[in-house]
Scaffold this active site. Structure first.
Site, PDB file in Angstrom:
ATOM      1  N   TYR A 204      -9.928   0.905  -3.565  1.00  0.00           N
ATOM      2  CA  TYR A 204     -10.683  -0.091  -2.900  1.00  0.00           C
ATOM      3  C   TYR A 204     -12.140  -0.010  -3.046  1.00  0.00           C
ATOM      4  O   TYR A 204     -12.800   1.071  -2.570  1.00  0.00           O
ATOM      5  CB  TYR A 204     -10.152  -0.118  -1.507  1.00  0.00           C
ATOM      6  CG  TYR A 204      -8.780  -0.484  -1.095  1.00  0.00           C
ATOM      7  CD1 TYR A 204      -7.879  -1.050  -2.098  1.00  0.00           C
ATOM      8  CD2 TYR A 204      -8.270  -0.192   0.094  1.00  0.00           C
ATOM      9  CE1 TYR A 204      -6.777  -1.433  -1.893  1.00  0.00           C
ATOM     10  CE2 TYR A 204      -7.125  -0.684   0.370  1.00  0.00           C
ATOM     11  CZ  TYR A 204      -6.017  -1.154  -0.192  1.00  0.00           C
ATOM     12  OH  TYR A 204      -4.941  -1.555   0.000  1.00  0.00           O
TER      13      TYR A 204
ATOM     14  N   PHE B 175       0.128  -8.608   2.220  1.00  0.00           N
ATOM     15  CA  PHE B 175       0.076 -10.116   1.997  1.00  0.00           C
ATOM     16  C   PHE B 175       1.209 -10.717   3.143  1.00  0.00           C
ATOM     17  O   PHE B 175       2.009 -11.603   2.796  1.00  0.00           O
ATOM     18  CB  PHE B 175       0.812 -10.740   0.655  1.00  0.00           C
ATOM     19  CG  PHE B 175       0.290 -10.007  -0.618  1.00  0.00           C
ATOM     20  CD1 PHE B 175      -0.956  -9.641  -0.378  1.00  0.00           C
ATOM     21  CD2 PHE B 175       0.935 -10.074  -1.781  1.00  0.00           C
ATOM     22  CE1 PHE B 175      -1.542  -9.229  -1.803  1.00  0.00           C
ATOM     23  CE2 PHE B 175       0.508  -9.700  -2.907  1.00  0.00           C
ATOM     24  CZ  PHE B 175      -0.942  -8.951  -2.821  1.00  0.00           C
ATOM     25  N   PRO B 176       0.568 -10.429   4.276  1.00  0.00           N
ATOM     26  CA  PRO B 176       1.521 -10.921   5.531  1.00  0.00           C
ATOM     27  C   PRO B 176       1.490 -12.445   5.569  1.00  0.00           C
ATOM     28  O   PRO B 176       2.135 -13.132   6.477  1.00  0.00           O
ATOM     29  CB  PRO B 176       0.895 -10.265   6.851  1.00  0.00           C
ATOM     30  CG  PRO B 176      -0.483  -9.772   6.323  1.00  0.00           C
ATOM     31  CD  PRO B 176      -0.613  -9.807   4.756  1.00  0.00           C
ATOM     32  N   LEU B 177       0.359 -13.127   5.055  1.00  0.00           N
ATOM     33  CA  LEU B 177       0.143 -14.528   5.223  1.00  0.00           C
ATOM     34  C   LEU B 177       0.431 -15.099   3.865  1.00  0.00           C
ATOM     35  O   LEU B 177       0.355 -16.505   3.813  1.00  0.00           O
ATOM     36  CB  LEU B 177      -0.863 -14.834   5.690  1.00  0.00           C
ATOM     37  CG  LEU B 177      -1.308 -14.300   7.246  1.00  0.00           C
ATOM     38  CD1 LEU B 177      -2.840 -14.944   7.438  1.00  0.00           C
ATOM     39  CD2 LEU B 177      -0.474 -15.049   8.252  1.00  0.00           C
ATOM     40  N   GLY B 178       1.152 -14.571   2.883  1.00  0.00           N
ATOM     41  CA  GLY B 178       1.340 -15.130   1.696  1.00  0.00           C
ATOM     42  C   GLY B 178       0.160 -15.594   1.037  1.00  0.00           C
ATOM     43  O   GLY B 178      -0.896 -15.085   1.290  1.00  0.00           O
TER      44      GLY B 178
ATOM     45  N   PRO C 122      -3.216 -17.294  -7.058  1.00  0.00           N
ATOM     46  CA  PRO C 122      -2.727 -18.569  -7.105  1.00  0.00           C
ATOM     47  C   PRO C 122      -1.398 -18.893  -7.417  1.00  0.00           C
ATOM     48  O   PRO C 122      -0.512 -18.220  -8.243  1.00  0.00           O
ATOM     49  CB  PRO C 122      -3.467 -18.989  -8.401  1.00  0.00           C
ATOM     50  CG  PRO C 122      -4.445 -18.096  -8.306  1.00  0.00           C
ATOM     51  CD  PRO C 122      -4.001 -16.963  -7.737  1.00  0.00           C
TER      52      PRO C 122
END
Length: 307
Positions: free
Chosen positions: A65, A220-223, A227
């Site tokens: 990161y 990615f807990p909110l998707g 793109p």
């Protein structure tokens, strides 16, 4: 300025659950987005201090990161005596200027070297949890032939590192159902896979984790991380629930995860104090049965592939 151990009287966001050897807040912090603050390290340190003030005691990181920047910030912000569970991941390396934010580093000797790099960067003698980031499942990047490494060979390295006292617990990231079954004898503390209200392709894997008392830590807990991928916050059912509960759609998406399974631990990332506080407050949201039914009816979509 050094952060202090979270006050034990401070309520843990979302309650608590087990993560390896420790009991932690169900809402932690994913530090990846701190790399966005590379020109403003003081703001990054302030963000980390505020996370502890809010009762967060579980921080997810990786040496790749920000090409080491994030781990450097964590070392500066946290005192070695702080009761913070740091989890890092190995199996990838930074790829500055490349087509993807990371490149595979899957070979056993690379895994071992990455653990030692994380230890030095974080100023630790032992990392509480290390996740092996597989590259052949989930949201994938192209995998060269010399990086196609058998899971058993990787687990042998991970267990050796644990036996040597360099890591406390082993986690798996981007693993499939068969892979987790193969790995269970090694003793797995958590699974990190892409998962959200709109991407529930790993429901059988989640059930196996629950049966084995393994923490489920979705990324990615909110998707919508790339793109073309569905976003939780775009769903009409999520937006209706947000209006009814005076919350944001993102908070509803996080709250649904906490309600969905009690082994769920969240590590939402952000580079702003406002979003940090909003994410943490999602742990206070209660979803009634009708709202849960409406959210559960949202269809799941394929995760897809990076690139």
């Amino acid at each position: 300025m050094t952060a202090t151990t979270p006050d034990p009287t401070t309520p843990r966001p979302g309650g608590t659950a087990r993560l390896g050897e420790r009991t932690v807040a169900r809402i932690g912090y994913g530090a990846m987005q701190l790399a966005r603050l590379h020109r403003d390290p003081d703001t990054a340190l302030t963000l980390l201090h505020r996370a502890l003030d809010l009762g967060i005691d579980h921080i997810d990181t990786a040496q790749f990161y920000g090409d080491g920047l994030v781990n450097d910030l964590l070392r500066r912000a946290l005192d070695p005596g702080d009761d913070i569970t740091l989890a890092t991941k190995i199996g990838a390396a930074p790829d500055l200027g490349g087509p993807y934010p990371m490149r595979p580093a899957q070979r056993p000797e690379e895994l071992r070297a990455d653990v030692h790099t994380n230890l030095r960067a974080l100023g630790l003698e032992r990392i509480p949890l290390v996740n092996l980031r597989r590259m052949d499942t989930g949201a994938r990047i192209p995998l060269p032939e010399d990086q196609r490494v058998d899971l058993d060979d990787q687990l042998a390295t991970m267990t050796a590192l644990r036996d040597e006292g360099l890591i406390g617990a082993i986690g798996l990231s981007s693993i499939d159902l068969d892979g987790l079954r193969r790995a269970l004898p090694a003793g797995i503390a958590c699974v990190q896979n892409a998962y959200s209200l709109v991407a529930r392709q790993d429901e059988d894997l989640l059930k196996l984790c629950a049966a084995q008392d393994i923490a489920w830590v979705p990324y990615f807990p909110l998707g919508g991380a790339f793109p073309g991928l569905a976003k939780v916050t775009d769903e009409p059912a999520v937006q209706r629930a947000a209006r009814a509960l005076d919350a944001t759609p993102a908070q509803i998406g996080l709250a649904w995860l906490l309600h969905h399974d009690h082994h769920m631990l969240l590590i939402p990332g952000t580079a702003t104090l406002a979003h940090l506080e909003a994410n943490t407050a999602a742990g206070d949201i209660r979803l009634d049965p009708d709202t849960l039914d409406a959210l559960d009816a949202v269809p799941t979509r394929p995760l897809g592939r990076i690139g």
